[in-house]
Design a protein around this motif. Structure first.
Motif, PDB file in Angstrom:
ATOM      1  N   ALA A  32      -4.406 -18.009  30.685  1.00 47.79           N
ATOM      2  CA  ALA A  32      -5.801 -18.190  30.305  1.00 47.79           C
ATOM      3  C   ALA A  32      -6.553 -18.828  31.472  1.00 47.79           C
ATOM      4  CB  ALA A  32      -5.884 -19.072  29.073  1.00 47.79           C
ATOM      5  N   ASN A  33      -7.676 -18.244  31.823  1.00 49.62           N
ATOM      6  CA  ASN A  33      -8.487 -18.755  32.916  1.00 49.62           C
ATOM      7  C   ASN A  33      -9.950 -18.746  32.459  1.00 49.62           C
ATOM      8  OD1 ASN A  33     -10.006 -19.106  35.231  1.00 49.62           O
ATOM      9  ND2 ASN A  33      -8.773 -17.739  36.486  1.00 49.62           N
ATOM     10  N   PRO A  34     -10.591 -19.906  32.400  1.00 50.38           N
ATOM     11  CA  PRO A  34     -11.980 -19.966  31.927  1.00 50.38           C
ATOM     12  C   PRO A  34     -12.930 -19.044  32.704  1.00 50.38           C
ATOM     13  CG  PRO A  34     -11.083 -22.173  32.146  1.00 50.38           C
ATOM     14  CD  PRO A  34     -10.067 -21.237  32.720  1.00 50.38           C
ATOM     15  N   HIS A  35     -12.583 -18.706  33.944  1.00 47.00           N
ATOM     16  CA  HIS A  35     -13.449 -17.824  34.752  1.00 47.00           C
ATOM     17  C   HIS A  35     -13.540 -16.416  34.168  1.00 47.00           C
ATOM     18  CE1 HIS A  35     -14.453 -20.570  37.927  1.00 47.00           C
ATOM     19  NE2 HIS A  35     -13.186 -20.903  38.050  1.00 47.00           N
ATOM     20  N   LEU A  36     -12.587 -16.065  33.300  1.00 48.25           N
ATOM     21  CA  LEU A  36     -12.645 -14.751  32.658  1.00 48.25           C
ATOM     22  C   LEU A  36     -13.911 -14.603  31.831  1.00 48.25           C
ATOM     23  CD1 LEU A  36      -8.970 -14.426  31.405  1.00 48.25           C
ATOM     24  CD2 LEU A  36     -10.058 -13.090  33.199  1.00 48.25           C
ATOM     25  N   LEU A  37     -14.464 -15.718  31.405  1.00 47.10           N
ATOM     26  CA  LEU A  37     -15.642 -15.689  30.536  1.00 47.10           C
ATOM     27  C   LEU A  37     -16.953 -15.816  31.318  1.00 47.10           C
ATOM     28  CD1 LEU A  37     -14.205 -18.091  27.787  1.00 47.10           C
ATOM     29  CD2 LEU A  37     -14.094 -15.597  27.860  1.00 47.10           C
ATOM     30  N   ASP A  38     -16.868 -15.881  32.647  1.00 52.37           N
ATOM     31  CA  ASP A  38     -18.062 -16.075  33.479  1.00 52.37           C
ATOM     32  C   ASP A  38     -19.156 -15.050  33.237  1.00 52.37           C
ATOM     33  OD1 ASP A  38     -16.974 -18.304  34.577  1.00 52.37           O
ATOM     34  OD2 ASP A  38     -16.612 -17.452  36.573  1.00 52.37           O
ATOM     35  N   ARG A  39     -18.781 -13.794  33.003  1.00 52.94           N
ATOM     36  CA  ARG A  39     -19.787 -12.741  32.883  1.00 52.94           C
ATOM     37  C   ARG A  39     -20.323 -12.570  31.463  1.00 52.94           C
ATOM     38  NH1 ARG A  39     -16.686  -8.042  35.459  1.00 52.94           N
ATOM     39  NH2 ARG A  39     -15.571  -9.182  37.036  1.00 52.94           N
ATOM     40  N   ILE A  40     -19.753 -13.297  30.506  1.00 55.86           N
ATOM     41  CA  ILE A  40     -20.162 -13.117  29.111  1.00 55.86           C
ATOM     42  C   ILE A  40     -21.444 -13.893  28.823  1.00 55.86           C
ATOM     43  CG2 ILE A  40     -19.515 -13.501  26.698  1.00 55.86           C
ATOM     44  CD1 ILE A  40     -16.642 -12.988  27.485  1.00 55.86           C
ATOM     45  N   LYS A  41     -22.421 -13.167  28.283  1.00 57.10           N
ATOM     46  CA  LYS A  41     -23.696 -13.773  27.899  1.00 57.10           C
ATOM     47  C   LYS A  41     -23.796 -13.745  26.379  1.00 57.10           C
ATOM     48  CE  LYS A  41     -25.917 -13.626  32.124  1.00 57.10           C
ATOM     49  NZ  LYS A  41     -24.977 -14.326  32.956  1.00 57.10           N
ATOM     50  N   VAL A  42     -24.261 -14.845  25.801  1.00 58.32           N
ATOM     51  CA  VAL A  42     -24.400 -14.975  24.354  1.00 58.32           C
ATOM     52  C   VAL A  42     -25.881 -14.997  24.013  1.00 58.32           C
ATOM     53  CG1 VAL A  42     -23.888 -16.474  22.370  1.00 58.32           C
ATOM     54  CG2 VAL A  42     -22.255 -16.295  24.241  1.00 58.32           C
ATOM     55  N   TYR A  44     -28.623 -16.554  22.636  1.00 55.89           N
ATOM     56  CA  TYR A  44     -28.933 -17.925  22.234  1.00 55.89           C
ATOM     57  C   TYR A  44     -30.420 -17.992  21.932  1.00 55.89           C
ATOM     58  CZ  TYR A  44     -28.894 -23.042  22.417  1.00 55.89           C
ATOM     59  OH  TYR A  44     -29.002 -24.374  22.117  1.00 55.89           O
ATOM     60  N   TYR A  45     -30.759 -17.897  20.661  1.00 54.80           N
ATOM     61  CA  TYR A  45     -32.159 -17.877  20.223  1.00 54.80           C
ATOM     62  C   TYR A  45     -32.968 -16.821  20.974  1.00 54.80           C
ATOM     63  CZ  TYR A  45     -30.812 -22.243  18.007  1.00 54.80           C
ATOM     64  OH  TYR A  45     -30.168 -23.180  17.244  1.00 54.80           O
ATOM     65  N   GLY A  46     -32.391 -15.632  21.080  1.00 54.41           N
ATOM     66  CA  GLY A  46     -33.093 -14.499  21.689  1.00 54.41           C
ATOM     67  C   GLY A  46     -32.942 -14.377  23.192  1.00 54.41           C
ATOM     68  N   ALA A  47     -32.331 -15.357  23.839  1.00 53.66           N
ATOM     69  CA  ALA A  47     -32.174 -15.292  25.302  1.00 53.66           C
ATOM     70  C   ALA A  47     -30.697 -15.140  25.651  1.00 53.66           C
ATOM     71  CB  ALA A  47     -32.726 -16.553  25.945  1.00 53.66           C
ATOM     72  N   PRO A  48     -30.341 -14.138  26.511  1.00 46.87           N
ATOM     73  CA  PRO A  48     -28.941 -14.027  26.934  1.00 46.87           C
ATOM     74  C   PRO A  48     -28.569 -15.226  27.810  1.00 46.87           C
ATOM     75  CG  PRO A  48     -30.297 -12.333  27.965  1.00 46.87           C
ATOM     76  CD  PRO A  48     -31.193 -13.131  27.080  1.00 46.87           C
ATOM     77  N   THR A  49     -27.623 -16.020  27.335  1.00 49.82           N
ATOM     78  CA  THR A  49     -27.251 -17.268  28.004  1.00 49.82           C
ATOM     79  C   THR A  49     -25.763 -17.252  28.342  1.00 49.82           C
ATOM     80  OG1 THR A  49     -28.895 -18.343  26.594  1.00 49.82           O
ATOM     81  CG2 THR A  49     -27.360 -19.783  27.727  1.00 49.82           C
ATOM     82  N   ILE A  54     -23.254 -22.829  26.448  1.00 44.41           N
ATOM     83  CA  ILE A  54     -23.401 -22.925  24.995  1.00 44.41           C
ATOM     84  C   ILE A  54     -22.318 -23.797  24.371  1.00 44.41           C
ATOM     85  CG2 ILE A  54     -23.276 -21.530  22.885  1.00 44.41           C
ATOM     86  CD1 ILE A  54     -24.825 -19.418  24.396  1.00 44.41           C
ATOM     87  N   GLY A  55     -21.223 -23.965  25.090  1.00 48.33           N
ATOM     88  CA  GLY A  55     -20.141 -24.770  24.540  1.00 48.33           C
ATOM     89  C   GLY A  55     -19.159 -25.216  25.596  1.00 48.33           C
ATOM     90  N   ASN A  56     -18.144 -25.915  25.130  1.00 51.63           N
ATOM     91  CA  ASN A  56     -17.109 -26.436  26.001  1.00 51.63           C
ATOM     92  C   ASN A  56     -15.922 -25.465  25.998  1.00 51.63           C
ATOM     93  OD1 ASN A  56     -15.850 -28.254  27.648  1.00 51.63           O
ATOM     94  ND2 ASN A  56     -15.147 -29.577  25.977  1.00 51.63           N
ATOM     95  N   ILE A  57     -15.468 -25.051  27.188  1.00 54.04           N
ATOM     96  CA  ILE A  57     -14.341 -24.124  27.281  1.00 54.04           C
ATOM     97  C   ILE A  57     -13.135 -24.896  27.804  1.00 54.04           C
ATOM     98  CG2 ILE A  57     -13.480 -22.013  28.342  1.00 54.04           C
ATOM     99  CD1 ILE A  57     -16.456 -21.174  28.653  1.00 54.04           C
ATOM    100  N   THR A  58     -12.057 -24.877  27.027  1.00 56.23           N
ATOM    101  CA  THR A  58     -10.853 -25.596  27.439  1.00 56.23           C
ATOM    102  C   THR A  58      -9.641 -24.665  27.383  1.00 56.23           C
ATOM    103  OG1 THR A  58     -10.496 -26.356  25.174  1.00 56.23           O
ATOM    104  CG2 THR A  58     -11.666 -27.857  26.641  1.00 56.23           C
TER     105      THR A  58
END
Length: 185
Positions: A32-42, A44-49, A54-58
């Motif tokens: 598991a490497n947190p950098h895998l999620l670097d390109r993911i946008k959520v 967040y109240y209508g804005a891709p963030t 948005i949260g803590n990744i561990t």
């Protein structure tokens, strides 16, 4: 035509190498490497963030990523964003956090990833060689316009070749390290 110009070519070569290394961070090698999620946008109240905002990744375990949003109501949005991404892992939502459990890579998948790593490495080498070509063209132009002598032209071309060789070696080293990391069970 001077060393400042050579420095600009070196800067471009360095950027090609850095680009390759950041691409390699998004390739998972069974851990598991947190950098895998670097390109993911959520959403967040209508804005891709970015997910990191948005949260803590561990990484509670070697093959598990845990995402704890600062706002619990964002769990569904995070889950939706991960499912829509290309990481190919189904998120587990326990009401407090989203867990991503990475399966052990099969031998076939490892070979596929190693091939992809080599392909990306070749792309980086092509980029470095293209920068060298641009530099050689500029050097020839400068000599033709009598801005530099033939001796200076030869010296600059030689220095540019040394830079190219250095960065090609760096790319080879990065490819070798990532391939080794992927193939290690």
């Amino acid at each position: 035509m001077s060393n400042e110009k050579l420095n600009s070519y070196e800067e471009r070569m360095k950027k090609s190498l850095q680009s390759l290394e950041s691409e390699y961070q998004t390739i998972r090698a069974g851990r598991a490497n947190p950098h895998l999620l670097d390109r993911i946008k959520v959403d967040y109240y209508g804005a891709p963030t970015p997910l990191q905002q948005i949260g803590n990744i561990t990484v509670p375990e070697a093959r598990v990523l845990m995402i704890q949003p600062w706002e619990p109501k964002m769990l569904k949005q995070i889950e939706k964003a991960i499912l829509a991404s290309d990481i190919g892992i189904t998120p587990n939502n326990d009401g407090k956090a989203v867990r991503l459990v990475f399966p052990e890579l099969t031998e076939e998948r490892r070979k596929e990833l190693a091939k992809d790593v080599k392909k990306k490495g070749e792309g980086a080498k092509v980029a470095v060689r293209n920068i060298r070509r641009d530099g050689n063209n500029d050097i020839k132009k400068a000599e033709k316009n009598k801005e530099i002598s033939e001796d200076e032209q030869a010296e600059l071309e030689e220095d540019l070749q040394k830079l190219t060789d250095k960065y090609i070696k760096e790319v080879d080293k990065a490819v070798e390290e990532k391939t080794k990391e992927i193939m290690t069970v």
